[in-house]
Design an enzyme around this catalytic site. Structure first.
Site, PDB file in Angstrom:
ATOM      1  N   GLY A 108      38.696  40.648  40.187  1.00  0.00           N
ATOM      2  CA  GLY A 108      38.744  39.265  40.649  1.00  0.00           C
ATOM      3  C   GLY A 108      40.085  38.712  40.192  1.00  0.00           C
ATOM      4  O   GLY A 108      40.432  38.843  39.000  1.00  0.00           O
ATOM      5  N   ASP A 130      43.324  36.694  46.834  1.00  0.00           N
ATOM      6  CA  ASP A 130      44.160  37.414  45.864  1.00  0.00           C
ATOM      7  C   ASP A 130      45.619  37.019  45.943  1.00  0.00           C
ATOM      8  O   ASP A 130      46.373  37.184  44.996  1.00  0.00           O
ATOM      9  CB  ASP A 130      44.012  38.920  46.057  1.00  0.00           C
ATOM     10  CG  ASP A 130      42.673  39.379  45.534  1.00  0.00           C
ATOM     11  OD1 ASP A 130      41.656  39.131  46.223  1.00  0.00           O
ATOM     12  OD2 ASP A 130      42.620  39.902  44.415  1.00  0.00           O
TER      13      ASP A 130
END
Ligand code: MRU
Length: 376
Positions: free
Chosen positions: A58, A270
């Site tokens: 993550g 991201d």
């Protein structure tokens, strides 16, 4: 090393320091949901492998973990150096120490290429390091006292990154929740919850925050092939928190949209390019295309540290390629594909900015045109 009072708050459990600051303790996400295991990252290889193998994953959590690793690495360097140099009687050469940290930063930065938060956090740690070194006496040697202030500064900076992330996630969750109403269903892809950040998460934040306030948001979680972050982590986190969650396979997104069960799609990211193209877990762009077809708003959520203005569009964002074995064998009792078959396993794809209804950061809700909106 002494640490002052900066570490008294210990709420996030996915990434933290061991009490002696000679290890980073992480919750091993690769073992969830069946096993809750914490592991110590001590060597630089432990740190690299933990990020590479998605034990910590993550985008924001990767950045936080890298910052913690940086502080621990500096602490270990001094502990070993001073132990070797007869218990601190001899100082340590400043250049030697700085070069060691420059090399470590490059090494850690090379483990995953797409999430920009990794590089962002390491840059920030290096800046803190150089600022602290600048304030020290100018000679070439570092004493135990100088080493102690450097390590304290780095520990403080790492904790700051983590605690800033908590408030960023809270703000993102508030903005996201403002776009939903009681009873709405959302579809999410991969995992952008507390495990991937420090608290609340980004894309899961509105459902978690809504639940705390008695607002009922139902979540449909794509399983997210091939590493199943949706099944293993999103379903786990939401179910544990009491948020209604339904797990679906990735190829079921269309039918739940068609059924009228989805009022919004919410995903993390991201890296965000300056034109608003967003990299997120492989499959996200497919969900965005479906959402457009069914006229469902598609929201991308992430802290401003995820914006990379040096990327003009998604074409400039490097896409991580991972081992084909993750498609053909992992999570199956025996291989599911013929041996020797060609395998292609990109970890991320680019959501074209034209498919995105809004990008939500801690600063607010940005709508097209994104190139100007993201600058504010
Ligand atoms: O490969 P992963 O599990 O690190 O990919 C994670 C994602 O794609 C998340 O959506 C993203 O990092 C945002 S997490 C708040």
């Amino acid at each position: 090393m002494t640490t002052g009072d900066i570490l008294l708050i210990e709420r996030p459990i996915n990434v933290r320091f061991r009490k002696d600051y000679k290890a980073v303790i992480i919750l091993d996400q690769s073992k969830l949901p069946n096993h809750t295991e914490f592991i110590d990252l001590v060597t630089k290889e432990d740190m690299y492998q933990a990020i590479l193998k998605l034990k910590v994953r993550g985008a924001p959590a990767i950045g936080i973990c890298a910052a913690f690793c940086y502080a621990v690495y500096a602490n270990l360097f001094f502990s070993e150096a001073f132990a070797e140099e007869r218990l601190g009687k001899n100082p340590v050469c400043r250049e030697l120490f700085l070069n060691e940290l420059f090399t470590f930063k490059k090494y850690l930065a090379s483990c995953r290429p797409t999430a920009v938060n990794l590089f962002w956090a390491l840059e920030r740690m290096e800046k803190a390091l150089l600022a602290e070194v600048e304030e020290l006496p100018k000679d070439c040697e570092l004493t135990i006292d100088s080493a102690s202030s450097i390590v304290n500064r780095l520990i403080g900076e790492a904790c700051k990154i983590q605690y800033e992330d908590i408030s960023m996630c809270k703000a993102i969750s508030e903005y996201g929740l403002s776009l939903l109403k009681d009873g709405d269903g959302i579809l999410t892809h991969c995992n952008a919850g507390p495990l991937a950040t420090s608290h609340y998460g980004t894309a899961l934040g509105p459902a978690l925050l809504g639940h705390e306030r008695g607002i009922n948001i139902k979540v449909f979680a794509d399983e997210t092939r091939p590493l199943l972050q949706g099944a293993r982590l999103t379903a786990y986190e939401l179910h544990k928190a009491g948020v209604p969650v339904t797990l679906i396979c990735d190829n079921m997104a269309s039918i739940v949209m068609k059924n009228g069960w989805i009022q919004a799609c919410m995903v993390g990211c991201d890296r965000i390019a300056s034109n608003g193209d967003c990299a997120n877990k492989i499959g996200s762009s497919g969900v965005a295309i479906l959402a457009k077809h069914y006229n469902i708003p598609f929201y991308v959520m992430g802290p401003t540290s995820t914006i990379d203005f040096s990327c003009r569009s998604g074409d400039d964002i490097p896409i991580e390629l991972r081992s084909g074995e993750e498609i053909s064998e992992k999570y199956f009792s025996e291989p599911i594909a013929p041996s020797g078959i060609n395998l292609y396993n990109p970890a991320f794809d680019i959501i074209d900015h034209e498919l995105i209804t809004a990008i939500i950061t801690e600063k607010g809700i940005v709508r097209a045109p994104f190139d100007t909106g993201l600058l504010q």
